[in-house]
Structure formats: structure tokens, C-alpha cells
Motif scaffolding. Structure first.
Motif, short mmCIF file in Angstrom:
data_model
loop_
_atom_site.label_atom_id
_atom_site.label_comp_id
_atom_site.label_asym_id
_atom_site.label_seq_id
_atom_site.Cartn_x
_atom_site.Cartn_y
_atom_site.Cartn_z
N SER A 130 0.88 -1.20 -0.06
CA SER A 130 0.14 0.14 0.06
C SER A 130 0.88 1.28 0.06
CB SER A 130 -0.98 0.00 1.11
OG SER A 130 -0.57 -0.01 2.33
N ASP A 131 1.99 1.37 0.69
CA ASP A 131 2.95 2.29 0.83
C ASP A 131 3.56 2.60 -0.54
OD1 ASP A 131 2.27 3.05 3.32
OD2 ASP A 131 4.10 2.06 4.19
N PHE A 132 4.08 1.48 -1.23
CA PHE A 132 4.54 1.41 -2.61
C PHE A 132 3.72 2.11 -3.49
CE2 PHE A 132 5.52 -0.66 -6.74
CZ PHE A 132 7.01 -0.22 -6.70
N ALA A 133 2.20 1.70 -3.36
CA ALA A 133 1.29 2.08 -4.48
C ALA A 133 1.10 3.63 -4.28
CB ALA A 133 -0.08 1.48 -4.19
N TRP A 134 1.21 4.13 -3.09
CA TRP A 134 1.13 5.79 -2.69
C TRP A 134 2.26 6.39 -3.45
CZ3 TRP A 134 -2.62 8.77 -1.70
CH2 TRP A 134 -2.16 9.82 -1.16
#
Length: 163
Positions: A130-134
Motif C-alpha cells: 500500500s505504501d509502494f502504491a502511494w
């Protein structure tokens, strides 16, 4: 009649390396059926070096490649770096050839997971998906294909590749 150029621009994480290795290993067979797949800069399987050429270098390359080609051949170039560089820089090739573009597109979530696994796998730190997607790259396919002549979009599914 202008010579033809089929340019494969990726995208990343869609089997591009496998395709480039196949094209390179079958160079003679491809040539026998009218597809000219030249060696990349430094003898590489791909044409990543072309993506960073100046307009003058691209114009010179186009002339050199045209001189090597038979009238009924189609030039095939392949690099996922083409999409990242954007279509505008390749105008000298567009002017020299009749161009068609091939783009493999991967379903967005699968694409993102593949990038995350690749990037996390080569680093010592971890980051959640999820952090990577952000923080991730722009996932706009429209931006990636905008300006490329005659785009042919192909849905990538790793299960369809035989190898």
C-alpha cells in the motif's frame, strides 16, 4: 514507398526481456520472413541505448538501418525504455519510417504487485504494497502510449507465455 518500423515499447514487467531474448536468438529466422531485428548498442538483445539518443543520432541511425534493409523488410526495435522516454524524442524515426507501435499492457493491480516485488526484492529495506502504491510510478497507460503512431495494444498475461 517508405520502409516499415515496428516498435515494441514495453511496458515494463510485461515479458519484455523474454521477448527481446527471443527476437535476438531468432534474428536469422526473423530476417528470413522479412523482420530485421538489429543488435542493440554494445551487442545487447534490446535497443535500450536507442532511447537515450539525440535527434541527430536517431536520424543517423535511421539512415544506417535503412541502408541495411531490403525494400520489403520491416525493422523491429524493442525496448521498454522507449515508453519511459516518451514518443516526442523519436520524431526522426517517425519521419524516416512508416511506424506501427506494439504495447503490452498489464492489469493495474498485477502490474503494481510485479513492480513492488521487483523493487523490494533488490533492496535491503521493506515497504508495504500500500505504501509502494502511494509512492509508485504513474500508472496511466494513456500517458505511456500518447503520441506513439498506430498503437496496437496487447493485454499481457504471463500464463499465456510459453517458455
Amino acid at each position: 514507398m517508405r520502409l516499415k518500423l515496428l516498435i515494441h515499447i514495453g511496458l515494463n514487467r510485461t515479458g519484455t526481456t523474454a521477448l527481446q531474448e527471443f527476437f535476438s536468438s531468432k534474428r536469422d529466422q526473423l530476417r528470413s520472413v522479412g523482420l530485421f531485428y538489429p543488435l542493440g548498442v554494445g551487442g545487447l538483445d534490446s535497443h535500450h541505448g536507442v532511447a537515450s539518443m539525440t535527434a541527430e543520432e536517431l536520424a543517423e541511425l535511421a539512415g544506417n538501418l535503412q541502408a541495411e534493409m531490403a525494400q520489403d523488410e520491416t525493422l523491429l526495435l524493442s525496448s521498454e525504455a522507449f515508453a519511459s522516454a516518451g514518443s516526442a524524442r523519436f520524431q526522426p524515426l517517425f519521419e524516416a519510417f512508416d511506424v506501427s507501435t506494439v504495447v503490452y499492457l498489464r492489469e493495474h493491480i498485477d502490474y503494481l504487485k510485479s513492480w513492488w516485488g521487483f523493487d523490494v526484492g533488490k533492496q535491503t529495506k521493506t515497504i508495504s504494497l500500500s505504501d509502494f502504491a502511494w509512492l509508485s510510478r504513474n500508472l496511466s497507460y494513456e500517458d505511456a502510449i500518447n503520441g506513439w503512431p498506430d498503437p496496437h495494444l496487447i493485454s499481457y498475461d504471463s500464463k499465456e507465455f510459453v517458455g
